[in-house]
Design an enzyme around this catalytic site. Structure first.
Site, short mmCIF file in Angstrom:
data_model
loop_
_atom_site.label_atom_id
_atom_site.label_comp_id
_atom_site.label_asym_id
_atom_site.label_seq_id
_atom_site.Cartn_x
_atom_site.Cartn_y
_atom_site.Cartn_z
N ASP A 31 -12.23 0.96 9.43
CA ASP A 31 -11.70 1.07 8.07
C ASP A 31 -11.19 -0.31 7.62
O ASP A 31 -10.55 -1.02 8.39
CB ASP A 31 -10.57 2.10 8.03
N ASN A 88 -10.74 14.24 4.44
CA ASN A 88 -10.18 14.51 3.12
C ASN A 88 -11.27 15.11 2.24
O ASN A 88 -12.45 14.75 2.37
CB ASN A 88 -9.66 13.22 2.49
N VAL A 97 -13.55 8.03 -1.40
CA VAL A 97 -14.99 7.71 -1.39
C VAL A 97 -15.78 9.02 -1.28
O VAL A 97 -15.65 9.74 -0.28
CB VAL A 97 -15.34 6.77 -0.22
N HIS A 101 -16.94 11.78 5.35
CA HIS A 101 -16.58 10.94 6.48
C HIS A 101 -15.38 11.53 7.20
O HIS A 101 -14.55 12.21 6.60
CB HIS A 101 -16.26 9.51 6.03
N MET A 102 -15.31 11.24 8.49
CA MET A 102 -14.20 11.65 9.33
C MET A 102 -13.41 10.40 9.67
O MET A 102 -13.98 9.40 10.10
CB MET A 102 -14.77 12.32 10.58
P1 5GP Z 1 -10.90 8.70 1.84
O1 5GP Z 1 -9.63 8.45 1.08
O2 5GP Z 1 -12.09 8.80 0.93
O3 5GP Z 1 -10.79 9.82 2.83
O4 5GP Z 1 -11.09 7.40 2.74
C1 5GP Z 1 -11.81 6.29 2.33
C2 5GP Z 1 -11.51 5.18 3.30
O5 5GP Z 1 -12.51 4.17 3.12
C3 5GP Z 1 -10.15 4.49 3.07
O6 5GP Z 1 -9.37 4.60 4.26
C4 5GP Z 1 -10.52 3.05 2.75
O7 5GP Z 1 -9.63 2.12 3.32
C5 5GP Z 1 -11.93 2.91 3.32
N1 5GP Z 1 -12.78 1.98 2.61
C6 5GP Z 1 -12.96 1.88 1.27
N2 5GP Z 1 -13.84 0.91 0.98
C7 5GP Z 1 -14.22 0.36 2.17
C8 5GP Z 1 -15.12 -0.71 2.52
O8 5GP Z 1 -15.75 -1.35 1.67
N3 5GP Z 1 -15.26 -0.97 3.84
C9 5GP Z 1 -14.58 -0.28 4.81
N4 5GP Z 1 -14.80 -0.63 6.08
N5 5GP Z 1 -13.73 0.74 4.51
C10 5GP Z 1 -13.55 1.04 3.21
#
Ligand code: 5GP
Length: 119
Positions: A31, A88, A97, A101-102
């Site tokens: 992340d 989520n 996003v 994803h886990m």
């Molecule tokens: P969500 O809130 O959708 O469950 O988690 C999305 C995760 O994706 C967040 O923890 C955020 O830090 C991570 N994330 C967002 N954009 C990027 C990216 O460009 N690269 C990486 N490695 N992680 C990302």
């Protein structure tokens, strides 16, 4: 097919990331904004937006997320000490996003439910 996301670009190598595992079903990478010492996203290669969009045909791929979570824990040597898996779903679930994803979170004793506070 759902719209491509930033995760699709990572899976396809179009933008850089720290990939720790990849196969034909899932890709795991660190992340960008870690909430724990180890914070890895295990992402389906197929861009399904949310859990609310899953179909019975996705069962094997979704089960594979757990298989790879276990592999990552074993590789890190923490399969016995423990870790946290979070998925989520949707705006109220805190999903940013829209690509299933886990979250794999580990590193010391984690607090209560939700993302840990990084020390
Ligand atoms: P969500 O809130 O959708 O469950 O988690 C999305 C995760 O994706 C967040 O923890 C955020 O830090 C991570 N994330 C967002 N954009 C990027 C990216 O460009 N690269 C990486 N490695 N992680 C990302």
């Amino acid at each position: 097919m759902a719209e491509e996301t930033i995760f699709t670009k990572i899976i396809n190598g179009e933008i850089p990331s720290d990939i720790v595992y990849k196969d034909e079903l899932v890709t795991a990478f660190k992340d960008i904004s870690p909430k724990a010492e180890h914070h890895i996203l295990i992402v389906t290669n197929k861009p399904i937006p949310t859990v609310s969009d899953v179909e019975p045909c996705d069962e094997q791929m979704l089960g594979h997320l757990f298989i790879i979570a276990r592999k990552i824990a074993t590789d890190l040597g923490i399969e016995k000490s423990g870790y946290r898996l979070i998925v989520n779903c949707g705006p109220d679930g805190g999903q940013e996003v829209p690509h299933i994803h886990m979250h794999f979170l580990a590193g010391g004793k984690l607090g209560g439910l939700g993302f840990p506070q990084k020390q």
